[in-house]
Write a protein that holds these residues in place. Structure first.
Motif, mmCIF file in Angstrom:
data_model
loop_
_atom_site.group_PDB
_atom_site.id
_atom_site.type_symbol
_atom_site.label_atom_id
_atom_site.label_comp_id
_atom_site.label_asym_id
_atom_site.label_seq_id
_atom_site.Cartn_x
_atom_site.Cartn_y
_atom_site.Cartn_z
ATOM 1 N N VAL A 140 1.006 -1.155 -0.011
ATOM 2 C CA VAL A 140 -0.086 0.022 -0.088
ATOM 3 C C VAL A 140 1.042 1.252 0.016
ATOM 4 O O VAL A 140 0.640 2.131 -0.720
ATOM 5 C CB VAL A 140 -1.128 -0.061 1.258
ATOM 6 C CG1 VAL A 140 -1.689 1.247 1.439
ATOM 7 C CG2 VAL A 140 -1.903 -0.960 1.081
ATOM 8 N N SER A 141 1.930 1.151 0.672
ATOM 9 C CA SER A 141 2.759 2.580 1.020
ATOM 10 C C SER A 141 3.408 2.612 -0.624
ATOM 11 O O SER A 141 3.649 3.705 -0.832
ATOM 12 C CB SER A 141 3.943 1.837 1.903
ATOM 13 O OG SER A 141 3.157 1.926 3.231
ATOM 14 N N ALA A 142 3.808 1.467 -1.209
ATOM 15 C CA ALA A 142 4.709 1.695 -2.353
ATOM 16 C C ALA A 142 3.642 2.284 -3.282
ATOM 17 O O ALA A 142 4.180 3.163 -4.003
ATOM 18 C CB ALA A 142 4.893 0.412 -2.967
ATOM 19 N N VAL A 143 2.285 1.833 -3.518
ATOM 20 C CA VAL A 143 1.407 2.547 -4.377
ATOM 21 C C VAL A 143 1.221 4.128 -4.121
ATOM 22 O O VAL A 143 1.292 4.739 -4.915
ATOM 23 C CB VAL A 143 0.050 1.747 -4.131
ATOM 24 C CG1 VAL A 143 -0.919 2.594 -5.218
ATOM 25 C CG2 VAL A 143 0.356 0.365 -4.870
ATOM 26 N N LEU A 144 0.928 4.318 -2.706
ATOM 27 C CA LEU A 144 0.770 5.797 -2.512
ATOM 28 C C LEU A 144 1.945 6.699 -2.616
ATOM 29 O O LEU A 144 1.677 7.881 -2.917
ATOM 30 C CB LEU A 144 0.249 5.815 -1.109
ATOM 31 C CG LEU A 144 -1.034 5.182 -0.603
ATOM 32 C CD1 LEU A 144 -1.267 5.230 0.763
ATOM 33 C CD2 LEU A 144 -2.196 5.607 -1.583
ATOM 34 N N ALA A 145 3.069 6.097 -2.564
ATOM 35 C CA ALA A 145 4.303 6.917 -2.725
ATOM 36 C C ALA A 145 4.866 6.798 -4.117
ATOM 37 O O ALA A 145 5.676 7.865 -4.617
ATOM 38 C CB ALA A 145 5.308 6.424 -1.899
ATOM 39 N N ALA A 146 4.334 6.077 -5.020
ATOM 40 C CA ALA A 146 4.677 5.950 -6.735
ATOM 41 C C ALA A 146 4.531 7.263 -7.134
ATOM 42 O O ALA A 146 3.463 7.930 -7.066
ATOM 43 C CB ALA A 146 4.091 4.983 -7.453
ATOM 44 N N PRO A 147 5.535 7.847 -7.878
ATOM 45 C CA PRO A 147 5.365 9.044 -8.760
ATOM 46 C C PRO A 147 4.219 9.205 -9.812
ATOM 47 O O PRO A 147 4.093 10.295 -10.094
ATOM 48 C CB PRO A 147 6.862 9.275 -9.349
ATOM 49 C CG PRO A 147 7.335 7.623 -9.301
ATOM 50 C CD PRO A 147 6.979 7.323 -8.094
ATOM 51 N N ASP A 148 3.962 8.205 -10.295
ATOM 52 C CA ASP A 148 2.793 8.113 -11.291
ATOM 53 C C ASP A 148 1.441 7.942 -10.641
ATOM 54 O O ASP A 148 0.353 7.723 -11.480
ATOM 55 C CB ASP A 148 3.100 7.151 -12.281
ATOM 56 C CG ASP A 148 3.006 5.754 -11.872
ATOM 57 O OD1 ASP A 148 3.167 5.399 -10.692
ATOM 58 O OD2 ASP A 148 2.258 4.984 -12.532
ATOM 59 N N THR A 149 1.388 7.681 -9.276
ATOM 60 C CA THR A 149 -0.009 7.298 -8.805
ATOM 61 C C THR A 149 -1.059 8.456 -8.874
ATOM 62 O O THR A 149 -0.742 9.741 -8.797
ATOM 63 C CB THR A 149 0.072 7.195 -7.142
ATOM 64 O OG1 THR A 149 0.757 6.022 -7.087
ATOM 65 C CG2 THR A 149 -1.210 7.056 -6.580
ATOM 66 N N ARG A 150 -2.006 8.165 -9.305
ATOM 67 C CA ARG A 150 -3.261 9.101 -9.396
ATOM 68 C C ARG A 150 -4.465 8.691 -8.646
ATOM 69 O O ARG A 150 -4.628 7.442 -8.377
ATOM 70 C CB ARG A 150 -3.776 9.217 -11.013
ATOM 71 C CG ARG A 150 -2.673 9.722 -12.020
ATOM 72 C CD ARG A 150 -2.970 9.862 -13.370
ATOM 73 N NE ARG A 150 -3.794 10.979 -13.567
ATOM 74 C CZ ARG A 150 -4.106 11.347 -14.678
ATOM 75 N NH1 ARG A 150 -3.842 10.467 -15.722
ATOM 76 N NH2 ARG A 150 -4.816 12.123 -14.922
ATOM 77 N N THR A 151 -5.113 9.548 -8.071
ATOM 78 C CA THR A 151 -6.282 9.480 -6.928
ATOM 79 C C THR A 151 -7.376 9.901 -7.325
ATOM 80 O O THR A 151 -7.721 11.080 -7.873
ATOM 81 C CB THR A 151 -5.970 9.913 -5.623
ATOM 82 O OG1 THR A 151 -4.442 9.267 -5.167
ATOM 83 C CG2 THR A 151 -6.825 9.321 -4.804
#
Length: 248
Positions: A140-151
């Motif tokens: 979960v932390s890796a997804v939230l911290a990824a530079p390309d993550t969009r929410t």
């Protein structure tokens, strides 16, 4: 003031924070000058910490009943305070109290051995669950911290606040909900990837919180949440409580 022999028998109670007032003060002073008791307190404390992870898992009813029935008859022995000559326990018991008492001792040992095996199994289960939880926290932390993550954000038809964070580079999505009531008995919430009209199962949740969705979002255009029978369904059986459109 308790006699020294009595103080030796308080190591378990002290490790569990069960001593109060003068008794606690007396044992604390005793502990500073009694190395065997200090070692035993350390051992009890470590065992209590390891078993704490299994507290939420109830003992089987017959096992719990048997232990509680016998516990008042078990006397805690003080820790050894001097080296003693080793003896052959079985032959000593045979000479002193006879074969019947030996049989009773073996039966009691077998019962306690069953308790120890059960506790070990519960501890192993707790460790496995903790390991899985740590892995999920990392993902979960890796997804939230990824530079390309969009929410994206939205609300369910019941008023809960929801969001989905997606990293195309990692091929993972994280779903979060606040104010989502616990699922009714026999039901569970199920997550879905909407692949342009085809709903693909993406994991289960029971109430609000944050979870790593199962599977690669791929080219999914939306994420849905439905209420399904316990265990989930291969296809939705109810209308979505929310359908969050993912960024193109």
């Amino acid at each position: 003031m308790k006699q020294a022999q009595d103080l030796h028998a308080l190591t378990g109670a002290f490790a569990l924070d069960a001593l109060t007032g003068p008794e606690h003060l007396a044992f604390t002073a005793h502990l500073e000058r009694c190395e065997p008791c200090a070692r035993e307190v350390a051992g009890f404390s470590a065992a209590a910490a390891r078993l704490a992870g299994a507290v939420s898992l109830p003992a089987p009813a017959p096992m719990k009943h048997a232990v509680m029935h016998r516990i008042d008859g078990v006397r805690q022995l003080p820790p050894p305070t001097r080296a003693e000559r080793p003896v052959r326990l079985l032959s000593a018991f045979t000479r002193r109290i006879g074969p019947l008492a030996v049989a009773a001792s073996i039966a009691a040992a077998a019962s306690l051995g069953g308790v120890a095996i059960w506790q070990h199994q519960q501890l192993q289960q707790a460790r496995t669950q903790a390991h899985r939880a740590q892995e999920q926290v990392r993902d979960v932390s890796a997804v939230l911290a990824a530079p390309d993550t969009r929410t994206v954000h939205g609300r369910t038809s019941t008023g809960a606040t929801t969001s989905v964070a997606t990293s195309a580079r990692l091929g993972k999505s994280v779903f979060a909900a606040t104010g989502l009531a616990s699922a009714p008995a026999g039901k569970t919430y199920q997550l879905w990837f909407d692949d342009h009209g085809t709903m693909r199962p993406a994991g289960l949740i029971d109430h609000d919180g944050t979870v790593l969705m199962q599977g690669d979002p791929g080219r999914a255009r939306a994420v849905g949440l439905t209420l399904e029978p316990d265990g989930g369904s291969p296809q939705p059986t109810t209308s979505p409580l929310v359908l969050l459109s993912l960024p193109a």
